[in-house]
Design a protein around this motif. Structure first.
Motif, PDB file in Angstrom:
ATOM      1  N   SER A 105     -26.297 -25.880  11.226  1.00  0.00           N
ATOM      2  CA  SER A 105     -27.252 -24.812  11.497  1.00  0.00           C
ATOM      3  C   SER A 105     -27.931 -24.310  10.228  1.00  0.00           C
ATOM      4  N   VAL A 106     -28.966 -23.489  10.408  1.00  0.00           N
ATOM      5  CA  VAL A 106     -29.646 -22.838   9.287  1.00  0.00           C
ATOM      6  C   VAL A 106     -29.952 -21.397   9.674  1.00  0.00           C
ATOM      7  N   ILE A 107     -30.161 -20.576   8.669  1.00  0.00           N
ATOM      8  CA  ILE A 107     -30.712 -19.233   8.882  1.00  0.00           C
ATOM      9  C   ILE A 107     -32.183 -19.309   8.507  1.00  0.00           C
ATOM     10  N   ALA A 108     -33.040 -19.082   9.478  1.00  0.00           N
ATOM     11  CA  ALA A 108     -34.485 -19.164   9.259  1.00  0.00           C
ATOM     12  C   ALA A 108     -35.043 -17.775   8.965  1.00  0.00           C
ATOM     13  N   GLU A 109     -36.001 -17.753   8.051  1.00  0.00           N
ATOM     14  CA  GLU A 109     -36.707 -16.517   7.691  1.00  0.00           C
ATOM     15  C   GLU A 109     -38.158 -16.686   8.107  1.00  0.00           C
ATOM     16  N   VAL A 110     -38.647 -15.789   8.952  1.00  0.00           N
ATOM     17  CA  VAL A 110     -40.013 -15.886   9.444  1.00  0.00           C
ATOM     18  C   VAL A 110     -40.720 -14.552   9.257  1.00  0.00           C
ATOM     19  N   MET A 111     -42.049 -14.610   9.306  1.00  0.00           N
ATOM     20  CA  MET A 111     -42.868 -13.396   9.261  1.00  0.00           C
ATOM     21  C   MET A 111     -43.598 -13.279  10.582  1.00  0.00           C
ATOM     22  N   GLY A 134     -28.302 -26.067  15.133  1.00  0.00           N
ATOM     23  CA  GLY A 134     -28.834 -27.424  15.040  1.00  0.00           C
ATOM     24  C   GLY A 134     -30.087 -27.518  14.194  1.00  0.00           C
ATOM     25  N   GLY A 135     -30.307 -26.518  13.331  1.00  0.00           N
ATOM     26  CA  GLY A 135     -31.526 -26.471  12.531  1.00  0.00           C
ATOM     27  C   GLY A 135     -31.642 -27.564  11.488  1.00  0.00           C
ATOM     28  N   ARG A 136     -30.543 -28.264  11.216  1.00  0.00           N
ATOM     29  CA  ARG A 136     -30.582 -29.355  10.230  1.00  0.00           C
ATOM     30  C   ARG A 136     -30.791 -30.714  10.888  1.00  0.00           C
ATOM     31  N   SER A 137     -31.059 -30.718  12.172  1.00  0.00           N
ATOM     32  CA  SER A 137     -31.286 -31.979  12.883  1.00  0.00           C
ATOM     33  C   SER A 137     -32.642 -32.567  12.521  1.00  0.00           C
ATOM     34  N   ARG A 138     -32.826 -33.848  12.779  1.00  0.00           N
ATOM     35  CA  ARG A 138     -34.107 -34.510  12.490  1.00  0.00           C
ATOM     36  C   ARG A 138     -35.238 -33.903  13.311  1.00  0.00           C
ATOM     37  N   LYS A 139     -34.927 -33.434  14.491  1.00  0.00           N
ATOM     38  CA  LYS A 139     -35.952 -32.841  15.352  1.00  0.00           C
ATOM     39  C   LYS A 139     -36.399 -31.487  14.825  1.00  0.00           C
ATOM     40  N   GLN A 140     -35.448 -30.683  14.329  1.00  0.00           N
ATOM     41  CA  GLN A 140     -35.752 -29.321  13.916  1.00  0.00           C
ATOM     42  C   GLN A 140     -36.300 -29.220  12.499  1.00  0.00           C
TER      43      GLN A 140
END
Length: 245
Positions: A19-25, A38-44
């Motif tokens: 997984s990842v922690i995403a930072e968005v605005m 699953g943020g480290r997957s090839r799709k994400q």
């Protein structure tokens, strides 16, 4: 608790194995963090690149929790932004500036400015002026706005040539003449319609915003100016030099 909103990705950090922690605005909820399973997957991974526009679905049991993100692509710009130093350093710089804001504090004006910047980072001259105006807006949003519309000494609105380093207010050429060596230059393109922002005036403008960012933001917080700021300006100069005969 849940909400949906369009956002621009600012960055990600690894979290656990997959997984990842995403930072968005976002426009309505400001800078926001969320866990992407699953943020480290090839799709994400292609979706989670800085500069991309995404549709965010946030969920959490309580509002104060970090919560989880489900992200769907809206516009993938990252590959284009990574093609040269202006785009690469530009998105890093604007993200660093936005991290000066409190998390979840809405700043719709800065979000709108960010949207314009990410669409013009492949045009160096345009990007440089937009980033400069973004820094001026950032100072205002942080409570340190500059008054560049009228002379602090006389109230006149024409022939403004300087900015007071103490007050951040404009000074006319005549009123500032006796102290011109102690004042900051005020480039004409910032308050004169139809005036172009050439390389020299942009350099003066960035020295001005850099001075006030250092005085009011970086130094009081004990942090350094982002390295990406100098890298962005150097990349702009390099791109401009390639166009010279």
């Amino acid at each position: 608790m849940e909400w949906r909103e369009e956002a621009i990705v600012l960055g990600v950090k690894r979290h656990g194995e997959t997984s990842v922690i995403a930072e968005v605005m976002t426009r309505e909820r400001g800078r926001h963090l969320g866990l992407v399973r699953g943020g480290r997957s090839r799709k994400q991974q292609p979706v989670l690149q800085p500069g991309n526009s995404v549709e965010v679905h946030w969920r959490a049991r309580l509002d104060e929790h970090m919560g989880t993100f489900i992200l769907e692509p809206v516009e993938l710009r990252a590959a284009r932004l990574m093609e040269d130093g202006v785009g690469l350093n530009g998105i890093q710089l604007v993200a660093a500036h936005l991290r000066l804001l409190a998390e979840r504090d809405p700043h719709p004006r800065l979000y709108d400015g960010l949207m314009v910047i990410v669409d013009h980072l492949d045009t160096p001259d345009k990007a440089a002026e937009l980033m400069l105006r973004f820094e001026i807006a950032l100072l205002e949003e942080l409570g340190f706005g500059l008054d560049l519309e009228r002379c602090a000494a006389t109230g006149r609105r024409d022939d403004l040539a300087y900015v007071s380093p103490k007050t951040g207010r404009a000074v006319s050429r005549e009123a500032g003449a006796p102290w011109h060596d102690k004042l900051l230059p005020l480039p004409a393109f910032l308050n004169t319609e139809g005036t172009n922002a050439d390389a020299a005036s942009l350099a003066d403008a960035y020295r001005m915003t850099g001075y006030f960012l250092a005085r009011h933001v970086f130094e009081p917080r004990g942090i350094a100016e982002p390295a990406s700021r100098g890298s962005f300006l150097a990349a702009v100069d390099k791109s401009r030099a390639k166009l010279l005969p």
